[in-house]
Scaffold this active site. Structure first.
Site, PDB file in Angstrom:
ATOM      1  N   ASN A 207     -56.275  19.783-103.691  1.00  0.00           N
ATOM      2  CA  ASN A 207     -56.785  18.516-103.148  1.00  0.00           C
ATOM      3  C   ASN A 207     -55.663  17.488-103.083  1.00  0.00           C
ATOM      4  O   ASN A 207     -54.517  17.793-103.408  1.00  0.00           O
ATOM      5  CB  ASN A 207     -57.957  18.011-104.001  1.00  0.00           C
ATOM      6  CG  ASN A 207     -57.548  17.825-105.443  1.00  0.00           C
ATOM      7  OD1 ASN A 207     -56.647  17.058-105.757  1.00  0.00           O
ATOM      8  ND2 ASN A 207     -58.194  18.554-106.343  1.00  0.00           N
ATOM      9  N   PRO A 306     -65.651  25.717-114.714  1.00  0.00           N
ATOM     10  CA  PRO A 306     -66.267  25.017-115.849  1.00  0.00           C
ATOM     11  C   PRO A 306     -66.057  23.512-115.696  1.00  0.00           C
ATOM     12  O   PRO A 306     -65.022  23.082-115.192  1.00  0.00           O
ATOM     13  CB  PRO A 306     -65.497  25.548-117.069  1.00  0.00           C
ATOM     14  CG  PRO A 306     -64.257  26.159-116.531  1.00  0.00           C
ATOM     15  CD  PRO A 306     -64.536  26.575-115.118  1.00  0.00           C
ATOM     16  N   ASP A 307     -67.033  22.720-116.116  1.00  0.00           N
ATOM     17  CA  ASP A 307     -66.879  21.266-116.094  1.00  0.00           C
ATOM     18  C   ASP A 307     -66.236  20.856-117.423  1.00  0.00           C
ATOM     19  O   ASP A 307     -66.889  20.837-118.468  1.00  0.00           O
ATOM     20  CB  ASP A 307     -68.242  20.592-115.906  1.00  0.00           C
ATOM     21  CG  ASP A 307     -68.091  19.096-115.654  1.00  0.00           C
ATOM     22  OD1 ASP A 307     -67.213  18.460-116.285  1.00  0.00           O
ATOM     23  OD2 ASP A 307     -68.835  18.562-114.823  1.00  0.00           O
ATOM     24  N   PHE A 324     -63.672  10.058-114.768  1.00  0.00           N
ATOM     25  CA  PHE A 324     -63.419   9.414-113.479  1.00  0.00           C
ATOM     26  C   PHE A 324     -64.410   9.940-112.456  1.00  0.00           C
ATOM     27  O   PHE A 324     -64.852  11.087-112.560  1.00  0.00           O
ATOM     28  CB  PHE A 324     -61.982   9.702-113.013  1.00  0.00           C
ATOM     29  CG  PHE A 324     -60.986   8.734-113.570  1.00  0.00           C
ATOM     30  CD1 PHE A 324     -60.645   8.778-114.919  1.00  0.00           C
ATOM     31  CD2 PHE A 324     -60.406   7.769-112.767  1.00  0.00           C
ATOM     32  CE1 PHE A 324     -59.752   7.872-115.453  1.00  0.00           C
ATOM     33  CE2 PHE A 324     -59.498   6.858-113.288  1.00  0.00           C
ATOM     34  CZ  PHE A 324     -59.174   6.906-114.637  1.00  0.00           C
TER      35      PHE A 324
HETATM   36  O1  C5P Z   1     -68.215  16.002-111.140  1.00  0.00           O
HETATM   37  P1  C5P Z   1     -67.017  15.261-110.658  1.00  0.00           P
HETATM   38  O2  C5P Z   1     -65.902  16.162-110.213  1.00  0.00           O
HETATM   39  O3  C5P Z   1     -67.285  14.194-109.647  1.00  0.00           O
HETATM   40  O4  C5P Z   1     -66.529  14.464-111.966  1.00  0.00           O
HETATM   41  C1  C5P Z   1     -65.296  13.866-112.074  1.00  0.00           C
HETATM   42  C2  C5P Z   1     -64.894  13.786-113.507  1.00  0.00           C
HETATM   43  O5  C5P Z   1     -65.135  15.030-114.157  1.00  0.00           O
HETATM   44  C3  C5P Z   1     -63.391  13.552-113.673  1.00  0.00           C
HETATM   45  O6  C5P Z   1     -63.189  12.854-114.886  1.00  0.00           O
HETATM   46  C4  C5P Z   1     -62.844  14.975-113.732  1.00  0.00           C
HETATM   47  O7  C5P Z   1     -61.592  15.013-114.406  1.00  0.00           O
HETATM   48  C5  C5P Z   1     -63.922  15.703-114.494  1.00  0.00           C
HETATM   49  N1  C5P Z   1     -64.108  17.103-114.128  1.00  0.00           N
HETATM   50  C6  C5P Z   1     -63.862  18.096-115.054  1.00  0.00           C
HETATM   51  N2  C5P Z   1     -64.063  19.406-114.741  1.00  0.00           N
HETATM   52  C7  C5P Z   1     -64.503  19.767-113.545  1.00  0.00           C
HETATM   53  C8  C5P Z   1     -64.780  18.778-112.576  1.00  0.00           C
HETATM   54  C9  C5P Z   1     -64.558  17.457-112.893  1.00  0.00           C
HETATM   55  O8  C5P Z   1     -63.449  17.768-116.168  1.00  0.00           O
HETATM   56  N3  C5P Z   1     -64.689  21.047-113.260  1.00  0.00           N
END
Ligand code: C5P
Length: 403
Positions: A207, A306-307, A324
């Protein structure tokens, strides 16, 4: 600024001829200065000159009874509120990285608890040598700050990076270091930049994140006295002073680095743009165009990454966690939902549909959303200023919580 006690260490490089000027400039900024020299530094700068300027014994010999009698090396190390090493030669940096205490300067640098600022000066090839670069990385990881070296004509006749920074720049950096140490004792884990998800051996899905916001946060946290670990995805930015950096590419690598560093962290800031999906089965070799039916094209199956933020929040403990959100359109309601879903303490939301904020620009305009629904709008500012405001807010939240 309030007068502070600065120990100025000069080592044996030709740039040591600028040290008397540096002493004068530090004194003019209101500081009390003492000097110490490595055994051969006095070939480049007069000990008597430094003694005259500072009005104090210039320490050089660890084993000289009269010198040790005046102020012993441990008292000198304890006296200093800031130690400046200028010029810092490749040899002294190597000694610092390995903890050598064979001379007075090495012993003082091991014994002091004060922050250390080094202004390297050397031949460009010595600077670029992997041994020197590895030593710098080690020292940065331990919190040593660096100023310079600058690029230009070097005393040895070569051109390139290696010139000691001007005394005025060293004084300015010292001023910053002696400023607020409001994050001393905290360990801040920052993620920054975009991730790259492999399709095959050469291609990735990535990105437009530049990493600038996360790097500004890491730099500001280090300035405020925190230990900082920066997990960096794809970015062309240089490591900020005093920051330990771990480079990663994919979201899975970023997750592993974050989880490895998490136990030590008291504050976590997830500024990275993590890819939400990755190709399920990346090819180990390069996919050859000829091997594909060009009419059919190619179908990639993507699976969810994974989030990392949610995983960190699930084991938050006493940590303060900042996330963020890059939103377009209805920024605040969408960000409030995200704050709830992820479970972080503070969410920094930006509107990526603006040209002057968000990805790949030097400025940002954000909303700071905290749990409990409080929303603060931060107008368009440099990413460095936005970083200051975010950290001010984090500090406030932590001090309110500890009360
Ligand atoms: O869900 P979204 O991508 O919009 O959320 C953004 C936030 O979640 C940011 O702080 C980003 O670093 C974190 N994030 C993460 N792991 C992911 C996706 C997003 O830690 N797979």
């Amino acid at each position: 600024m309030e007068a502070r006690r600065i120990l100025l260490i000069a080592t044996s490089g030709i740039a040591a001829y600028k040290v008397p000027d540096l002493v004068r400039q530090l004194q003019r900024a209101g500081h009390e200065v003492r000097c110490a020299l490595t055994p051969t530094a006095s070939r480049f700068v007069s000990r008597l000159a430094l003694q005259t300027l500072t009005g104090a014994t210039v320490r050089q010999d660890l084993f000289d009874p009269s010198e040790e009698g005046e102020i012993d090396h441990i008292r000198l190390a304890d006296w200093a509120e800031l130690v400046i090493v200028a010029p810092a030669t490749a040899n002294t940096l190597a000694g610092m990285a390995h903890g050598l205490a064979e001379n007075l300067v090495g012993a003082v640098l091991l014994a002091t608890e004060a922050p250390v600022l080094a202004a390297p000066a050397m031949n460009v090839n010595m600077w670029n040598h992997p041994a020197t670069q590895a030593n710098l990385e080690t020292l940065r990881g331990r919190g040593v700050r660096f100023v310079g070296p600058g690029v230009g004509e070097l005393a040895c006749g070569w051109e390139g990076q290696g010139r000691m920074s001007d005394p005025s720049e060293i004084v300015a950096e010292a001023g910053l270091l002696l400023g607020s140490q409001s994050l001393a004792g905290e360990t801040v884990l920052v993620t920054a930049g975009g991730t790259a998800e492999p399709i095959d051996a050469v291609r990735t899905i990535t990105n437009r994140s530049s990493g600038k916001m996360g790097f500004a946060l890491a730099e500001e946290a280090a300035r405020r006295g925190a230990r900082v670990c920066l997990v960096a995805g794809l970015t062309a930015l240089e490591t900020p002073a005093g920051v330990k950096r771990l480079d990663v590419e994919s979201a899975l690598e970023m997750r592993n680095a974050v989880m490895q560093e998490l136990p030590d962290a008291t504050i976590v800031i997830k500024a990275a743009a993590v890819a939400d999906f990755r190709p399920e089965f990346p090819e180990e070799a390069k996919i050859k165009k000829e091997s594909l039916d060009s009419q059919e094209g190619i179908t990639l199956k993507l699976v969810t990454n994974p989030d990392i933020l949610a995983e960190v929040c699930a084991q938050k403990g006493d940590r303060t966690v900042v996330g963020f959100a890059a939103e377009s359109g209805d920024v605040v309601p969408a960000a409030l939902r995200k704050l709830e879903r992820k479970g972080c303490d503070l969410l920094v939301a930006n509107d990526i549909s603006r040209d002057d904020a968000g990805f790949n620009v030097d400025t940002n305009a954000v909303y700071l959303l905290s749990r409990g629904g409080e929303v603060e709008e931060v107008p368009l500012l440099s990413k460095h200023e936005v970083a200051r405001q975010i950290l001010d807010r984090v500090e406030k939240m932590r001090s309110e919580r500890s009360r």
